[in-house]
Design a protein around this motif. Structure first.
Motif, PDB file in Angstrom:
ATOM      1  N   GLY A  97      47.471  60.487 -12.441  1.00  0.00           N
ATOM      2  CA  GLY A  97      47.537  59.764 -11.184  1.00  0.00           C
ATOM      3  C   GLY A  97      46.189  59.219 -10.758  1.00  0.00           C
ATOM      4  N   GLU A  98      46.177  58.486  -9.663  1.00  0.00           N
ATOM      5  CA  GLU A  98      44.970  57.858  -9.161  1.00  0.00           C
ATOM      6  C   GLU A  98      44.063  58.877  -8.475  1.00  0.00           C
ATOM      7  OE1 GLU A  98      43.679  54.688  -9.288  1.00  0.00           O
ATOM      8  OE2 GLU A  98      45.206  54.372 -10.821  1.00  0.00           O
ATOM      9  N   PRO A  99      42.748  58.669  -8.542  1.00  0.00           N
ATOM     10  CA  PRO A  99      41.817  59.558  -7.841  1.00  0.00           C
ATOM     11  C   PRO A  99      41.929  59.353  -6.337  1.00  0.00           C
ATOM     12  CG  PRO A  99      40.651  57.674  -8.753  1.00  0.00           C
ATOM     13  CD  PRO A  99      42.062  57.596  -9.257  1.00  0.00           C
ATOM     14  N   PRO A 100      41.427  60.295  -5.533  1.00  0.00           N
ATOM     15  CA  PRO A 100      41.482  60.130  -4.074  1.00  0.00           C
ATOM     16  C   PRO A 100      40.695  58.916  -3.611  1.00  0.00           C
ATOM     17  CG  PRO A 100      40.087  61.994  -4.690  1.00  0.00           C
ATOM     18  CD  PRO A 100      40.811  61.566  -5.931  1.00  0.00           C
ATOM     19  N   ALA A 101      41.070  58.398  -2.446  1.00  0.00           N
ATOM     20  CA  ALA A 101      40.444  57.180  -1.932  1.00  0.00           C
ATOM     21  C   ALA A 101      38.954  57.347  -1.675  1.00  0.00           C
ATOM     22  CB  ALA A 101      41.151  56.738  -0.649  1.00  0.00           C
ATOM     23  N   ASP A 102      38.531  58.572  -1.357  1.00  0.00           N
ATOM     24  CA  ASP A 102      37.116  58.817  -1.054  1.00  0.00           C
ATOM     25  C   ASP A 102      36.330  59.274  -2.274  1.00  0.00           C
ATOM     26  OD1 ASP A 102      38.342  61.242  -1.338  1.00  0.00           O
ATOM     27  OD2 ASP A 102      37.384  62.187   0.396  1.00  0.00           O
ATOM     28  N   ALA A 103      36.860  58.997  -3.479  1.00  0.00           N
ATOM     29  CA  ALA A 103      36.173  59.418  -4.703  1.00  0.00           C
ATOM     30  C   ALA A 103      34.869  58.650  -4.866  1.00  0.00           C
ATOM     31  CB  ALA A 103      37.080  59.194  -5.913  1.00  0.00           C
ATOM     32  N   GLY A 104      34.071  59.100  -5.820  1.00  0.00           N
ATOM     33  CA  GLY A 104      32.751  58.527  -6.058  1.00  0.00           C
ATOM     34  C   GLY A 104      32.812  57.198  -6.776  1.00  0.00           C
ATOM     35  N   PRO A 105      31.686  56.773  -7.345  1.00  0.00           N
ATOM     36  CA  PRO A 105      31.621  55.469  -8.002  1.00  0.00           C
ATOM     37  C   PRO A 105      32.526  55.368  -9.221  1.00  0.00           C
ATOM     38  CG  PRO A 105      29.649  56.768  -8.453  1.00  0.00           C
ATOM     39  CD  PRO A 105      30.405  57.501  -7.393  1.00  0.00           C
ATOM     40  N   ARG A 106      32.988  54.136  -9.462  1.00  0.00           N
ATOM     41  CA  ARG A 106      33.802  53.844 -10.635  1.00  0.00           C
ATOM     42  C   ARG A 106      32.910  53.282 -11.738  1.00  0.00           C
ATOM     43  NH1 ARG A 106      39.489  53.276  -9.810  1.00  0.00           N
ATOM     44  NH2 ARG A 106      40.039  53.947  -7.694  1.00  0.00           N
ATOM     45  N   LEU A 107      33.097  53.773 -12.944  1.00  0.00           N
ATOM     46  CA  LEU A 107      32.285  53.344 -14.073  1.00  0.00           C
ATOM     47  C   LEU A 107      33.196  52.863 -15.193  1.00  0.00           C
ATOM     48  CD1 LEU A 107      29.832  56.381 -14.286  1.00  0.00           C
ATOM     49  CD2 LEU A 107      29.483  54.248 -13.033  1.00  0.00           C
ATOM     50  N   ARG A 108      32.686  51.928 -15.976  1.00  0.00           N
ATOM     51  CA  ARG A 108      33.382  51.497 -17.182  1.00  0.00           C
ATOM     52  C   ARG A 108      32.480  51.832 -18.357  1.00  0.00           C
ATOM     53  NH1 ARG A 108      36.177  45.815 -16.917  1.00  0.00           N
ATOM     54  NH2 ARG A 108      37.264  47.016 -15.317  1.00  0.00           N
ATOM     55  N   VAL A 109      32.995  52.615 -19.289  1.00  0.00           N
ATOM     56  CA  VAL A 109      32.183  53.092 -20.410  1.00  0.00           C
ATOM     57  C   VAL A 109      32.859  52.683 -21.718  1.00  0.00           C
ATOM     58  CG1 VAL A 109      31.365  55.022 -19.015  1.00  0.00           C
ATOM     59  CG2 VAL A 109      33.313  55.363 -20.538  1.00  0.00           C
ATOM     60  N   ALA A 321      36.624  49.798 -30.867  1.00  0.00           N
ATOM     61  CA  ALA A 321      35.884  50.313 -29.724  1.00  0.00           C
ATOM     62  C   ALA A 321      36.863  50.879 -28.703  1.00  0.00           C
ATOM     63  CB  ALA A 321      35.045  49.210 -29.083  1.00  0.00           C
ATOM     64  N   LEU A 322      36.443  51.912 -27.998  1.00  0.00           N
ATOM     65  CA  LEU A 322      37.274  52.514 -26.950  1.00  0.00           C
ATOM     66  C   LEU A 322      36.588  52.303 -25.609  1.00  0.00           C
ATOM     67  CD1 LEU A 322      39.706  54.324 -26.117  1.00  0.00           C
ATOM     68  CD2 LEU A 322      38.157  56.282 -26.372  1.00  0.00           C
ATOM     69  N   VAL A 323      37.304  51.716 -24.669  1.00  0.00           N
ATOM     70  CA  VAL A 323      36.797  51.465 -23.319  1.00  0.00           C
ATOM     71  C   VAL A 323      37.567  52.337 -22.348  1.00  0.00           C
ATOM     72  CG1 VAL A 323      36.448  49.754 -21.502  1.00  0.00           C
ATOM     73  CG2 VAL A 323      36.186  49.094 -23.901  1.00  0.00           C
ATOM     74  N   ALA A 324      36.865  53.015 -21.455  1.00  0.00           N
ATOM     75  CA  ALA A 324      37.494  53.862 -20.453  1.00  0.00           C
ATOM     76  C   ALA A 324      36.941  53.550 -19.074  1.00  0.00           C
ATOM     77  CB  ALA A 324      37.270  55.342 -20.779  1.00  0.00           C
ATOM     78  N   GLU A 325      37.833  53.515 -18.108  1.00  0.00           N
ATOM     79  CA  GLU A 325      37.439  53.386 -16.714  1.00  0.00           C
ATOM     80  C   GLU A 325      37.539  54.761 -16.073  1.00  0.00           C
ATOM     81  OE1 GLU A 325      39.750  50.307 -14.892  1.00  0.00           O
ATOM     82  OE2 GLU A 325      39.362  48.908 -16.553  1.00  0.00           O
ATOM     83  N   VAL A 326      36.427  55.238 -15.528  1.00  0.00           N
ATOM     84  CA  VAL A 326      36.367  56.594 -14.990  1.00  0.00           C
ATOM     85  C   VAL A 326      35.839  56.571 -13.570  1.00  0.00           C
ATOM     86  CG1 VAL A 326      36.085  57.612 -17.295  1.00  0.00           C
ATOM     87  CG2 VAL A 326      34.055  56.999 -15.959  1.00  0.00           C
TER      88      VAL A 326
END
Length: 329
Positions: A97-109, A321-326
Protein backbone atom coordinates in the motif's frame (compact mmCIF):
# COMPACT_ATOMS: atom_id res chain seq x y z
CA UNK A 1 4.03 -42.97 -31.40
CA UNK A 2 1.46 -40.16 -31.47
CA UNK A 3 -0.43 -41.86 -28.64
CA UNK A 4 2.68 -41.54 -26.48
CA UNK A 5 3.20 -37.83 -27.02
CA UNK A 6 0.66 -36.65 -24.44
CA UNK A 7 1.78 -38.95 -21.60
CA UNK A 8 5.46 -38.36 -22.34
CA UNK A 9 4.91 -34.60 -22.45
CA UNK A 10 2.94 -34.64 -19.21
CA UNK A 11 5.62 -36.75 -17.53
CA UNK A 12 8.39 -34.43 -18.71
CA UNK A 13 6.54 -31.34 -17.45
CA UNK A 14 5.80 -32.94 -14.08
CA UNK A 15 9.42 -34.04 -13.76
CA UNK A 16 10.68 -30.54 -14.57
CA UNK A 17 8.26 -28.90 -12.15
CA UNK A 18 8.98 -31.37 -9.37
CA UNK A 19 12.71 -30.93 -9.87
CA UNK A 20 12.47 -27.15 -9.54
CA UNK A 21 10.23 -27.48 -6.50
CA UNK A 22 12.73 -29.86 -4.91
CA UNK A 23 15.78 -27.64 -5.35
CA UNK A 24 13.77 -24.67 -4.05
CA UNK A 25 12.86 -26.63 -0.91
CA UNK A 26 16.22 -28.34 -0.35
CA UNK A 27 18.50 -25.40 -1.27
CA UNK A 28 21.48 -27.57 -2.33
CA UNK A 29 24.99 -26.15 -2.25
CA UNK A 30 26.31 -27.74 -5.45
CA UNK A 31 27.00 -25.12 -8.11
CA UNK A 32 24.60 -26.32 -10.82
CA UNK A 33 21.76 -26.94 -8.38
CA UNK A 34 22.25 -23.48 -6.87
CA UNK A 35 21.64 -22.04 -10.31
CA UNK A 36 18.53 -24.18 -10.79
CA UNK A 37 17.00 -22.61 -7.67
CA UNK A 38 16.91 -19.33 -9.61
CA UNK A 39 14.58 -20.99 -12.13
CA UNK A 40 12.01 -22.03 -9.51
CA UNK A 41 9.23 -19.73 -10.83
CA UNK A 42 9.34 -21.61 -14.11
CA UNK A 43 7.83 -24.61 -12.32
CA UNK A 44 4.48 -22.80 -12.61
CA UNK A 45 4.18 -23.07 -16.42
CA UNK A 46 5.56 -26.61 -16.22
CA UNK A 47 2.80 -27.68 -13.82
CA UNK A 48 0.15 -25.82 -15.83
CA UNK A 49 1.23 -27.52 -19.05
CA UNK A 50 1.25 -30.89 -17.30
CA UNK A 51 -2.35 -30.31 -16.18
CA UNK A 52 -3.36 -29.32 -19.69
CA UNK A 53 -1.81 -32.46 -21.15
CA UNK A 54 -3.42 -34.68 -18.53
CA UNK A 55 -6.83 -33.18 -19.26
CA UNK A 56 -6.23 -33.65 -22.98
CA UNK A 57 -5.38 -37.30 -22.37
CA UNK A 58 -8.63 -37.74 -20.48
CA UNK A 59 -10.78 -35.95 -23.06
CA UNK A 60 -9.32 -37.83 -26.02
CA UNK A 61 -9.50 -41.26 -24.43
CA UNK A 62 -12.32 -43.66 -25.14
CA UNK A 63 -11.84 -45.22 -21.72
CA UNK A 64 -12.22 -42.09 -19.61
CA UNK A 65 -13.88 -43.89 -16.70
CA UNK A 66 -10.93 -46.23 -16.30
CA UNK A 67 -8.27 -43.63 -17.09
CA UNK A 68 -9.45 -40.94 -14.66
CA UNK A 69 -8.35 -42.75 -11.45
CA UNK A 70 -4.92 -43.39 -12.96
CA UNK A 71 -4.41 -39.75 -13.90
CA UNK A 72 -5.81 -38.30 -10.67
CA UNK A 73 -2.59 -38.65 -8.57
CA UNK A 74 -0.54 -36.94 -11.26
CA UNK A 75 -3.07 -34.14 -11.58
CA UNK A 76 -3.01 -33.78 -7.80
CA UNK A 77 0.79 -33.49 -7.93
CA UNK A 78 0.53 -30.68 -10.49
CA UNK A 79 -2.10 -28.83 -8.43
CA UNK A 80 -0.01 -29.21 -5.27
CA UNK A 81 2.99 -27.79 -7.08
CA UNK A 82 0.96 -24.83 -8.30
CA UNK A 83 -0.30 -24.12 -4.79
CA UNK A 84 3.21 -24.38 -3.34
CA UNK A 85 4.76 -22.02 -5.85
CA UNK A 86 1.74 -19.76 -5.62
CA UNK A 87 2.45 -19.19 -1.93
CA UNK A 88 6.04 -18.27 -2.80
CA UNK A 89 5.10 -15.90 -5.63
CA UNK A 90 1.93 -14.33 -4.24
CA UNK A 91 3.71 -11.69 -2.07
CA UNK A 92 5.22 -10.19 -5.23
CA UNK A 93 1.74 -9.24 -6.44
CA UNK A 94 0.14 -8.00 -3.20
CA UNK A 95 2.09 -4.90 -2.17
CA UNK A 96 2.12 -2.97 1.09
CA UNK A 97 0.00 0.00 0.00
CA UNK A 98 0.86 3.68 -0.13
CA UNK A 99 3.03 5.32 2.55
CA UNK A 100 1.40 7.79 4.97
CA UNK A 101 0.78 11.32 3.73
CA UNK A 102 3.32 12.77 6.17
CA UNK A 103 6.11 10.42 5.04
CA UNK A 104 9.59 11.68 4.25
CA UNK A 105 11.18 12.49 0.90
CA UNK A 106 10.53 10.41 -2.19
CA UNK A 107 13.55 9.06 -4.04
CA UNK A 108 14.04 7.31 -7.36
CA UNK A 109 16.94 4.87 -7.39
CA UNK A 110 18.39 2.66 -10.10
CA UNK A 111 20.86 -0.22 -10.21
CA UNK A 112 22.55 -1.53 -13.36
CA UNK A 113 25.24 -4.11 -14.13
CA UNK A 114 27.48 -2.87 -16.97
CA UNK A 115 28.84 -6.29 -18.10
CA UNK A 116 32.58 -5.66 -17.73
CA UNK A 117 32.01 -2.04 -18.67
CA UNK A 118 30.62 -2.89 -22.13
CA UNK A 119 27.19 -1.30 -21.59
CA UNK A 120 26.39 1.73 -23.71
CA UNK A 121 27.56 4.43 -21.30
CA UNK A 122 25.77 7.30 -23.02
CA UNK A 123 22.51 5.33 -23.20
CA UNK A 124 22.74 4.55 -19.48
CA UNK A 125 23.29 8.21 -18.60
CA UNK A 126 20.36 9.26 -20.81
CA UNK A 127 18.21 6.59 -19.16
CA UNK A 128 19.12 7.83 -15.68
CA UNK A 129 18.28 11.36 -16.80
CA UNK A 130 14.95 10.34 -18.32
CA UNK A 131 14.02 8.48 -15.13
CA UNK A 132 15.07 11.48 -12.99
CA UNK A 133 17.18 9.17 -10.84
CA UNK A 134 18.47 10.40 -7.47
CA UNK A 135 20.81 7.46 -6.82
CA UNK A 136 22.50 5.28 -9.46
CA UNK A 137 24.36 2.11 -8.44
CA UNK A 138 26.52 0.55 -11.14
CA UNK A 139 28.33 -2.78 -11.02
CA UNK A 140 31.15 -4.06 -13.25
CA UNK A 141 32.09 -0.45 -13.93
CA UNK A 142 35.56 -0.07 -15.43
CA UNK A 143 37.74 3.06 -15.66
CA UNK A 144 36.91 3.29 -19.36
CA UNK A 145 33.14 3.00 -18.88
CA UNK A 146 33.33 5.48 -16.01
CA UNK A 147 35.12 7.99 -18.24
CA UNK A 148 32.48 7.51 -20.96
CA UNK A 149 29.62 7.99 -18.49
CA UNK A 150 31.18 11.16 -17.13
CA UNK A 151 31.80 12.47 -20.65
CA UNK A 152 28.08 11.86 -21.29
CA UNK A 153 27.22 14.18 -18.40
CA UNK A 154 26.75 11.84 -15.45
CA UNK A 155 28.54 14.25 -13.07
CA UNK A 156 26.12 17.01 -14.04
CA UNK A 157 23.10 14.93 -13.10
CA UNK A 158 24.59 13.14 -10.11
CA UNK A 159 27.62 15.13 -8.89
CA UNK A 160 28.55 12.98 -5.86
CA UNK A 161 29.98 9.49 -5.99
CA UNK A 162 31.47 6.67 -3.91
CA UNK A 163 33.11 3.32 -4.64
CA UNK A 164 35.67 2.60 -7.32
CA UNK A 165 35.95 1.61 -10.97
CA UNK A 166 38.13 -1.44 -11.66
CA UNK A 167 38.85 -3.49 -14.74
CA UNK A 168 36.91 -6.75 -15.01
CA UNK A 169 33.82 -7.36 -12.90
CA UNK A 170 35.05 -5.97 -9.57
CA UNK A 171 34.21 -2.26 -9.87
CA UNK A 172 31.11 -0.96 -8.06
CA UNK A 173 30.07 2.67 -7.67
CA UNK A 174 27.22 4.85 -6.47
CA UNK A 175 26.36 8.19 -8.07
CA UNK A 176 24.12 10.53 -6.10
CA UNK A 177 22.22 13.80 -6.38
CA UNK A 178 22.96 14.33 -2.68
CA UNK A 179 26.26 14.65 -0.80
CA UNK A 180 27.76 11.35 0.37
CA UNK A 181 29.92 10.75 3.42
CA UNK A 182 31.37 8.09 5.64
CA UNK A 183 32.14 5.52 2.97
CA UNK A 184 33.04 2.16 4.52
CA UNK A 185 34.20 -0.92 2.61
CA UNK A 186 32.38 -4.24 3.09
CA UNK A 187 34.80 -7.17 2.70
CA UNK A 188 33.19 -9.12 -0.15
CA UNK A 189 35.32 -10.40 -3.01
CA UNK A 190 34.12 -7.67 -5.37
CA UNK A 191 33.67 -4.05 -4.31
CA UNK A 192 30.89 -3.45 -1.76
CA UNK A 193 30.50 -0.46 0.52
CA UNK A 194 28.20 1.44 2.85
CA UNK A 195 27.83 5.19 2.45
CA UNK A 196 25.65 7.86 4.09
CA UNK A 197 23.55 10.46 2.25
CA UNK A 198 21.31 13.33 3.36
CA UNK A 199 18.26 14.85 1.67
CA UNK A 200 15.66 17.25 3.09
CA UNK A 201 17.04 16.77 6.56
CA UNK A 202 16.79 12.97 6.31
CA UNK A 203 20.04 11.07 6.73
CA UNK A 204 20.11 7.54 5.37
CA UNK A 205 22.61 4.77 4.72
CA UNK A 206 23.07 2.93 1.42
CA UNK A 207 24.79 -0.42 0.92
CA UNK A 208 25.88 -1.01 -2.68
CA UNK A 209 27.08 -4.51 -3.45
CA UNK A 210 27.84 -7.14 -6.08
CA UNK A 211 28.49 -10.56 -4.52
CA UNK A 212 30.33 -13.28 -6.42
CA UNK A 213 28.17 -15.28 -8.83
CA UNK A 214 27.35 -18.92 -8.01
CA UNK A 215 28.08 -19.64 -11.67
CA UNK A 216 31.72 -18.83 -10.96
CA UNK A 217 32.41 -19.83 -7.36
CA UNK A 218 29.51 -21.08 -5.26
CA UNK A 219 31.60 -21.21 -2.07
CA UNK A 220 32.67 -17.57 -2.48
CA UNK A 221 29.08 -16.64 -3.33
CA UNK A 222 27.90 -18.07 -0.01
CA UNK A 223 30.77 -16.36 1.82
CA UNK A 224 29.93 -12.99 0.27
CA UNK A 225 26.31 -13.35 1.33
CA UNK A 226 27.42 -14.31 4.83
CA UNK A 227 29.41 -11.06 4.99
CA UNK A 228 26.38 -9.12 3.75
CA UNK A 229 24.15 -10.73 6.40
CA UNK A 230 26.64 -9.77 9.10
CA UNK A 231 26.74 -6.20 7.78
CA UNK A 232 22.96 -5.95 7.59
CA UNK A 233 22.42 -7.70 10.92
CA UNK A 234 24.73 -5.35 12.75
CA UNK A 235 22.98 -2.21 11.53
CA UNK A 236 20.59 -2.60 8.59
CA UNK A 237 21.02 0.04 5.87
CA UNK A 238 18.04 2.03 4.64
CA UNK A 239 18.73 0.96 1.06
CA UNK A 240 20.62 -2.02 -0.34
CA UNK A 241 21.19 -1.92 -4.09
CA UNK A 242 22.99 -4.06 -6.63
CA UNK A 243 23.32 -7.26 -8.59
CA UNK A 244 22.97 -9.73 -5.71
CA UNK A 245 23.38 -12.81 -7.92
CA UNK A 246 20.50 -14.34 -5.96
CA UNK A 247 16.76 -14.55 -6.52
CA UNK A 248 13.94 -14.42 -3.94
CA UNK A 249 13.95 -18.21 -4.10
CA UNK A 250 17.52 -18.45 -2.80
CA UNK A 251 18.01 -18.97 0.91
CA UNK A 252 20.79 -16.38 0.86
CA UNK A 253 18.51 -13.56 -0.27
CA UNK A 254 15.71 -14.58 2.08
CA UNK A 255 18.23 -14.45 4.94
CA UNK A 256 19.01 -10.83 4.03
CA UNK A 257 15.31 -10.08 4.15
CA UNK A 258 15.00 -11.82 7.51
CA UNK A 259 17.77 -9.54 8.79
CA UNK A 260 15.50 -6.51 8.52
CA UNK A 261 15.09 -5.61 4.83
CA UNK A 262 12.22 -5.79 2.34
CA UNK A 263 12.42 -6.44 -1.37
CA UNK A 264 11.23 -3.29 -3.16
CA UNK A 265 9.44 -5.23 -5.92
CA UNK A 266 7.56 -7.30 -3.37
CA UNK A 267 6.68 -4.32 -1.18
CA UNK A 268 5.40 -2.39 -4.21
CA UNK A 269 3.45 -5.38 -5.52
CA UNK A 270 5.23 -5.05 -8.86
CA UNK A 271 5.03 -8.75 -9.64
CA UNK A 272 7.75 -11.02 -10.97
CA UNK A 273 10.39 -8.87 -12.69
CA UNK A 274 13.28 -10.95 -14.08
CA UNK A 275 16.40 -8.96 -14.92
CA UNK A 276 18.73 -11.50 -16.56
CA UNK A 277 19.52 -12.16 -19.36
CA UNK A 278 18.43 -8.84 -20.79
CA UNK A 279 17.77 -8.37 -24.49
CA UNK A 280 20.43 -5.67 -24.33
CA UNK A 281 23.14 -8.28 -24.96
CA UNK A 282 22.34 -12.00 -24.59
CA UNK A 283 18.98 -11.49 -26.25
CA UNK A 284 20.40 -10.37 -29.60
CA UNK A 285 20.09 -12.50 -32.68
CA UNK A 286 17.85 -15.41 -33.71
CA UNK A 287 18.45 -17.32 -30.45
CA UNK A 288 17.28 -14.46 -28.25
CA UNK A 289 16.36 -15.28 -24.67
CA UNK A 290 13.87 -13.39 -22.51
CA UNK A 291 14.91 -12.47 -18.96
CA UNK A 292 14.36 -15.58 -16.85
CA UNK A 293 15.79 -14.85 -13.38
CA UNK A 294 15.56 -11.96 -10.92
CA UNK A 295 19.03 -11.20 -9.56
CA UNK A 296 19.18 -7.38 -9.51
CA UNK A 297 17.51 -5.88 -6.47
CA UNK A 298 16.67 -2.85 -4.41
CA UNK A 299 16.01 -3.70 -0.75
CA UNK A 300 14.58 -1.18 1.71
CA UNK A 301 15.05 -0.88 5.46
CA UNK A 302 12.67 -0.41 8.35
CA UNK A 303 10.14 2.37 7.81
CA UNK A 304 11.00 2.84 4.14
CA UNK A 305 8.33 2.10 1.55
CA UNK A 306 8.78 1.12 -2.09
CA UNK A 307 5.85 2.30 -4.21
CA UNK A 308 6.92 1.12 -7.66
CA UNK A 309 9.64 -0.83 -9.44
CA UNK A 310 10.27 -1.52 -13.10
CA UNK A 311 12.97 -2.94 -15.34
CA UNK A 312 14.50 -1.12 -18.31
CA UNK A 313 16.79 -2.35 -21.07
CA UNK A 314 20.32 -0.96 -21.29
CA UNK A 315 22.07 -1.61 -24.62
CA UNK A 316 25.30 -3.60 -24.40
CA UNK A 317 24.74 -5.42 -21.12
CA UNK A 318 23.13 -8.72 -20.18
CA UNK A 319 21.26 -7.19 -17.22
CA UNK A 320 18.14 -5.07 -17.25
CA UNK A 321 18.38 -2.00 -15.06
CA UNK A 322 16.03 -1.93 -12.08
CA UNK A 323 14.39 1.36 -11.07
CA UNK A 324 12.59 1.75 -7.74
CA UNK A 325 10.61 4.60 -6.28
CA UNK A 326 11.01 4.68 -2.50
CA UNK A 327 9.74 6.87 0.32
CA UNK A 328 11.74 7.60 3.46
CA UNK A 329 9.99 7.43 6.85
Amino acid sequence: MRRLLLPLGAAACLLAGAGLSTVRLVQPEVGLAVRLVALAPWAVPAYLLALLLLVSMLLTSRARRHLAPRLAPWAALAVAGLVLHGTWLAPLFVGAGEPPADAGPRLRVMTANLLNGTADAEALVRLAEAQDVDLLAVQEVTPTSLLLMEEAGLNEQLPFHAGQALYGVEGTMLYSRFPLSGERAVPTRWTSFVVAARVEGTRFRVLVTHPESPMGNAAQWREDHRVLRETVGGRPPDLLMGDLNATPDHRELRALLDAGLRDAAEQAGSGWQPTWPSAGEVGRGPLSLPPVVTIDHVLVGDGWTATRTRTLEVPGTDHAALVAEVVAP
